[in-house]
Write a protein that holds these residues in place. Sequence first.
Motif, PDB file in Angstrom:
ATOM      1  N   ASP A  58       0.803  -1.228   0.000  1.00  0.00           N
ATOM      2  CA  ASP A  58       0.000   0.000   0.000  1.00  0.00           C
ATOM      3  C   ASP A  58       0.835   1.276   0.000  1.00  0.00           C
ATOM      4  O   ASP A  58       0.281   2.363  -0.174  1.00  0.00           O
ATOM      5  N   PHE A  59       2.134   1.171   0.239  1.00  0.00           N
ATOM      6  CA  PHE A  59       3.027   2.324   0.253  1.00  0.00           C
ATOM      7  C   PHE A  59       2.532   3.404   1.214  1.00  0.00           C
ATOM      8  O   PHE A  59       2.484   4.589   0.876  1.00  0.00           O
ATOM      9  N   ARG A  60       2.218   2.977   2.424  1.00  0.00           N
ATOM     10  CA  ARG A  60       1.789   3.920   3.453  1.00  0.00           C
ATOM     11  C   ARG A  60       2.819   3.934   4.585  1.00  0.00           C
ATOM     12  O   ARG A  60       3.739   4.737   4.558  1.00  0.00           O
ATOM     13  N   ASP A  61       2.691   3.045   5.560  1.00  0.00           N
ATOM     14  CA  ASP A  61       3.641   3.026   6.667  1.00  0.00           C
ATOM     15  C   ASP A  61       4.197   1.630   6.914  1.00  0.00           C
ATOM     16  O   ASP A  61       4.650   1.315   8.012  1.00  0.00           O
ATOM     17  N   GLU A  62       4.190   0.775   5.871  1.00  0.00           N
ATOM     18  CA  GLU A  62       4.651  -0.609   6.043  1.00  0.00           C
ATOM     19  C   GLU A  62       6.098  -0.678   6.542  1.00  0.00           C
ATOM     20  O   GLU A  62       6.441  -1.515   7.387  1.00  0.00           O
ATOM     21  N   GLY A  63       6.946   0.203   6.012  1.00  0.00           N
ATOM     22  CA  GLY A  63       8.349   0.176   6.406  1.00  0.00           C
ATOM     23  C   GLY A  63       8.563   0.547   7.854  1.00  0.00           C
ATOM     24  O   GLY A  63       9.321  -0.120   8.568  1.00  0.00           O
ATOM     25  N   ILE A  64       7.902   1.616   8.308  1.00  0.00           N
ATOM     26  CA  ILE A  64       8.089   2.052   9.684  1.00  0.00           C
ATOM     27  C   ILE A  64       7.513   1.024  10.660  1.00  0.00           C
ATOM     28  O   ILE A  64       8.070   0.768  11.732  1.00  0.00           O
ATOM     29  N   ARG A  65       6.398   0.402  10.282  1.00  0.00           N
ATOM     30  CA  ARG A  65       5.834  -0.646  11.130  1.00  0.00           C
ATOM     31  C   ARG A  65       6.771  -1.848  11.201  1.00  0.00           C
ATOM     32  O   ARG A  65       6.930  -2.466  12.259  1.00  0.00           O
ATOM     33  N   ALA A  66       7.385  -2.176  10.084  1.00  0.00           N
ATOM     34  CA  ALA A  66       8.335  -3.291  10.073  1.00  0.00           C
ATOM     35  C   ALA A  66       9.549  -2.974  10.936  1.00  0.00           C
ATOM     36  O   ALA A  66      10.064  -3.852  11.651  1.00  0.00           O
ATOM     37  N   ALA A  67      10.016  -1.732  10.889  1.00  0.00           N
ATOM     38  CA  ALA A  67      11.154  -1.332  11.711  1.00  0.00           C
ATOM     39  C   ALA A  67      10.819  -1.440  13.194  1.00  0.00           C
ATOM     40  O   ALA A  67      11.623  -1.933  13.997  1.00  0.00           O
ATOM     41  N   ILE A  68       9.627  -0.984  13.561  1.00  0.00           N
ATOM     42  CA  ILE A  68       9.204  -1.073  14.962  1.00  0.00           C
ATOM     43  C   ILE A  68       9.084  -2.531  15.392  1.00  0.00           C
ATOM     44  O   ILE A  68       9.510  -2.921  16.494  1.00  0.00           O
ATOM     45  N   GLN A  69       8.509  -3.367  14.516  1.00  0.00           N
ATOM     46  CA  GLN A  69       8.374  -4.787  14.835  1.00  0.00           C
ATOM     47  C   GLN A  69       9.744  -5.449  14.968  1.00  0.00           C
ATOM     48  O   GLN A  69       9.972  -6.262  15.873  1.00  0.00           O
ATOM     49  N   ALA A  70      10.665  -5.106  14.078  1.00  0.00           N
ATOM     50  CA  ALA A  70      12.009  -5.696  14.137  1.00  0.00           C
ATOM     51  C   ALA A  70      12.696  -5.335  15.442  1.00  0.00           C
ATOM     52  O   ALA A  70      13.410  -6.165  16.031  1.00  0.00           O
ATOM     53  N   ARG A  71      12.474  -4.113  15.928  1.00  0.00           N
ATOM     54  CA  ARG A  71      13.090  -3.712  17.199  1.00  0.00           C
ATOM     55  C   ARG A  71      12.409  -4.367  18.391  1.00  0.00           C
ATOM     56  O   ARG A  71      13.021  -4.530  19.444  1.00  0.00           O
ATOM     57  N   ARG A  72      11.143  -4.733  18.230  1.00  0.00           N
ATOM     58  CA  ARG A  72      10.499  -5.511  19.290  1.00  0.00           C
ATOM     59  C   ARG A  72      11.067  -6.920  19.333  1.00  0.00           C
ATOM     60  O   ARG A  72      11.297  -7.486  20.403  1.00  0.00           O
TER      61      ARG A  72
END
Length: 221
Positions: A58-72
């Motif tokens: 969707d080219f919205r916030d997938e990357g930032i969500r993935a970054a947050i998940q990776a840090r979790r």
Amino acid sequence: MRVVIAEDNVLLSAGLELLLNSQGFEVAAIAADAPGFLAAVETHRPDVTIVDVRLPPDFRDEGIRAAIQARRDHPGLPVLVLSQYVEPEYAGRLLADTRGGIGYLLKDRVSRIAEFTDALRRVAAGGTAMDPEVIAQLLAVRNDPVDGLTPREREVLALMAEGHDNAAIAQRLFITENAVHKHIGNVFLKFGLSVGDSGHRRVRAVLAYLRRHGGDPGPGA
């Protein structure tokens, strides 16, 4: 230094790989979407990651969500976010987790090779690297509590959040390091933060500002 990249633009990802390899980094994997990025981090356990804010589908916030998940999943994982535009909401959500190195740069910084690789190394070492344009917009969203700062304190705050140390701030502002230290103390005092706080002190004033105005994503974001 092993790097995992999340970037769907083939030309940009190929350029990043060539650039980083020429500067002594090792690009372990390049992912074009969030699931691929998370899998690559799990497999390669990189020293630092580079993530585009907007990824397929969707080219919205997938990357930032993935970054947050990776840090979790991997607390303290260093993340350098690249974005085409200044997106304060996304910057605030990532900055809310102060464990490990964090960076947020606009994509045009990549062409400034020395500046970009220095930022990446700083993030990998657990530091911060914030684009000046991002900081300017974060501080411009609301006046409170920034309106309590003097113009010089605002300048120092912006440079702190970019990741500059006291010596670099003094050089840029043509003042002494003692003066910088005094301004930093005032900034922390006005934001209700302890000057002796050791965890990411250079961005905590910005974090306090974001959290008072909804920048903290909170649990489950």
